[in-house]
Motif scaffolding. Structure first.
Motif, short mmCIF file in Angstrom:
data_model
loop_
_atom_site.label_atom_id
_atom_site.label_comp_id
_atom_site.label_asym_id
_atom_site.label_seq_id
_atom_site.Cartn_x
_atom_site.Cartn_y
_atom_site.Cartn_z
N HIS A 185 41.08 56.81 34.12
CA HIS A 185 40.90 56.60 35.38
C HIS A 185 39.73 54.88 35.17
CE1 HIS A 185 40.55 60.77 36.79
NE2 HIS A 185 39.31 61.00 35.69
N LEU A 186 39.69 54.79 33.84
CA LEU A 186 39.27 52.82 32.96
C LEU A 186 40.72 52.65 33.30
CD1 LEU A 186 37.40 50.77 32.61
CD2 LEU A 186 37.89 51.58 30.49
N ALA A 187 41.90 52.68 32.68
CA ALA A 187 43.72 52.75 32.91
C ALA A 187 43.62 52.30 34.09
CB ALA A 187 44.28 53.46 31.80
N ARG A 188 43.48 53.02 34.97
CA ARG A 188 44.29 53.09 35.96
C ARG A 188 43.84 51.61 37.41
NH1 ARG A 188 41.33 52.52 41.00
NH2 ARG A 188 39.86 53.97 40.12
N TYR A 189 42.06 51.97 37.38
CA TYR A 189 41.77 50.68 37.40
C TYR A 189 41.97 49.12 36.70
CZ TYR A 189 37.71 47.65 37.74
OH TYR A 189 36.21 46.47 38.02
N TYR A 190 42.09 49.53 35.33
CA TYR A 190 42.62 47.67 34.90
C TYR A 190 44.42 47.85 35.23
CZ TYR A 190 44.22 44.86 31.20
OH TYR A 190 45.01 43.61 30.83
N ARG A 191 45.11 48.79 35.36
CA ARG A 191 46.31 48.20 36.07
C ARG A 191 46.33 47.69 37.53
NH1 ARG A 191 47.42 53.47 33.47
NH2 ARG A 191 47.48 54.69 35.46
N ASP A 192 45.57 48.40 38.40
CA ASP A 192 45.45 48.05 39.31
C ASP A 192 44.45 46.41 39.18
OD1 ASP A 192 46.07 50.04 41.11
OD2 ASP A 192 44.15 50.89 41.19
N LEU A 193 44.07 46.01 38.56
CA LEU A 193 43.58 44.99 38.32
C LEU A 193 44.55 43.61 38.39
CD1 LEU A 193 40.10 44.88 36.73
CD2 LEU A 193 40.14 44.72 38.92
N VAL A 194 45.60 44.26 37.26
CA VAL A 194 46.54 43.75 36.66
C VAL A 194 46.93 43.55 37.77
CG1 VAL A 194 48.49 43.51 35.48
CG2 VAL A 194 46.24 44.70 34.39
N LYS A 195 47.41 43.66 38.76
CA LYS A 195 48.35 43.65 40.11
C LYS A 195 47.53 42.34 40.89
CE LYS A 195 49.21 48.47 40.44
NZ LYS A 195 49.29 49.33 41.26
N ARG A 196 46.30 42.18 40.76
CA ARG A 196 45.57 41.04 41.47
C ARG A 196 46.15 39.63 41.11
NH1 ARG A 196 41.70 43.46 44.52
NH2 ARG A 196 40.93 41.91 44.82
N PRO A 197 46.47 38.80 41.69
CA PRO A 197 47.17 37.08 41.25
C PRO A 197 46.07 36.11 40.45
CG PRO A 197 47.96 38.04 43.72
CD PRO A 197 47.31 39.16 42.99
N ALA A 198 44.73 36.86 41.24
CA ALA A 198 43.66 35.76 40.63
C ALA A 198 43.44 36.62 39.00
CB ALA A 198 42.64 35.66 42.17
N TYR A 199 43.83 37.64 39.25
CA TYR A 199 42.89 38.37 37.62
C TYR A 199 44.27 37.42 36.99
CZ TYR A 199 41.71 41.69 34.44
OH TYR A 199 40.90 42.81 33.34
N ARG A 200 44.93 37.69 37.32
CA ARG A 200 46.21 38.14 35.75
C ARG A 200 46.19 35.95 35.51
NH1 ARG A 200 49.28 40.46 39.50
NH2 ARG A 200 50.35 38.59 40.48
N GLU A 201 45.51 35.39 36.76
CA GLU A 201 45.74 33.78 36.63
C GLU A 201 44.43 33.23 36.08
OE1 GLU A 201 45.79 28.78 39.05
OE2 GLU A 201 45.59 31.64 40.34
N HIS A 202 43.40 34.05 36.15
CA HIS A 202 42.62 33.43 35.63
C HIS A 202 41.61 34.48 34.00
CE1 HIS A 202 42.10 30.64 38.03
NE2 HIS A 202 42.27 30.75 38.98
N VAL A 203 42.60 35.50 33.66
CA VAL A 203 41.51 36.72 33.67
C VAL A 203 42.34 36.54 32.37
CG1 VAL A 203 40.23 38.21 32.93
CG2 VAL A 203 39.75 36.54 35.01
N MET A 204 43.59 36.80 32.23
CA MET A 204 44.82 37.63 31.45
C MET A 204 44.52 35.86 30.91
SD MET A 204 47.13 40.12 34.00
CE MET A 204 47.52 40.82 31.87
N VAL A 205 44.25 35.21 30.40
CA VAL A 205 44.22 33.69 29.70
C VAL A 205 44.66 34.16 28.40
CG1 VAL A 205 43.46 31.92 29.61
CG2 VAL A 205 43.25 32.88 31.31
N SER A 206 45.21 33.65 27.03
CA SER A 206 45.56 33.74 26.10
C SER A 206 43.91 33.22 25.35
CB SER A 206 46.50 32.29 25.48
OG SER A 206 46.26 32.63 23.95
N TYR A 207 43.53 33.63 24.02
CA TYR A 207 43.02 33.63 23.50
C TYR A 207 43.02 32.63 21.76
CZ TYR A 207 43.63 38.57 22.26
OH TYR A 207 44.02 39.85 21.85
N GLY A 208 44.00 32.32 21.67
CA GLY A 208 44.56 32.44 20.85
C GLY A 208 44.16 31.35 20.10
N GLU A 209 43.71 29.93 21.03
CA GLU A 209 42.70 28.80 21.01
C GLU A 209 41.24 29.16 19.61
OE1 GLU A 209 42.44 26.72 23.43
OE2 GLU A 209 40.60 27.45 24.83
#
Length: 214
Positions: A185-209
């Protein structure tokens, strides 16, 4: 104009930026903290004596720090129910899960799991300690998994402030090379968050630095 001080790779800054985007609030962001400096200047310390990020200033208002307080301010000023209900009891129901997320999920992930897996060079990592920390984290995530079996989001059927505090950790949790439990259920919830443009832009950010700093 609302101004945010903080680097994109800060998870606390990401939560604030995600919230701003979901609420459609125009803002500007100034890199601060980590290798970007700024936080040790006298001008910044006058706004935030802790020298941490994020800090915000909304127009001519006083500066605000501590991400939880910032999120509640943004929700209180710019949002309405059900994101941040007007009714005190309903609002407390959202706030309790936001607080739970910060204290039980973010703190159990960032210090015990994320930093050891990212900032510590591979030769010096303790995989067994990381695994133990993941197990402890997932004991708490299982609470969310159970809730998400009967609702779309952490509190109900629409995104609330609680999801901002909870969901911003999940990108890194799913992105790290760690062993994860089956939490469907957590996996389903995360997939739904990934569909949100605001989430992709501001949360799915590289932490390589952050890794590169070592």
């Amino acid at each position: 104009m609302l101004t945010v001080w903080g680097r994109k790779s800060s998870s606390n800054v990401q939560a604030v930026l995600w919230c701003l985007a979901e609420l459609g609030i125009d803002h500007e962001r100034i890199d601060a903290g980590f290798t970007y400096g700024v936080v040790d200047t006298s001008a910044y310390r006058a706004m935030n004596p802790n020298g941490t990020v994020p800090t915000i200033r909304d127009g001519d208002g006083p500066p605000l720090f501590e991400s939880g307080a910032i999120l509640r301010y943004l929700a209180g000023r710019y949002a309405s129910g059900p994101f941040w209900p007007a009714d005190a009891l309903e609002r407390a129901g959202v706030d309790q899960w936001a607080e739970w997320s910060k204290l039980n999920i973010a703190q159990a992930f960032t210090g015990p799991v994320f930093w050891p897996a990212v900032r510590v060079p591979a030769a010096r990592r303790d995989p067994a300690a990381i695994d133990r920390a993941v197990v402890e984290l997932e004991r708490r995530l299982a609470i969310a998994d159970e809730r998400l079996a009967t609702r779309a989001f952490l509190v109900g059927e629409v995104l609330t402030l609680a999801d901002i505090q909870f969901g911003h950790i999940l990108f890194r949790y799913h992105d790290l090379k760690i062993r994860r439990a089956e939490l469907p259920h957590l996996a389903r919830y995360y997939r739904d968050l990934v569909k949100r443009p605001a989430y992709r832009e501001h949360v799915m950010v590289s932490y390589g630095e952050l890794a590169d700093s070592m």
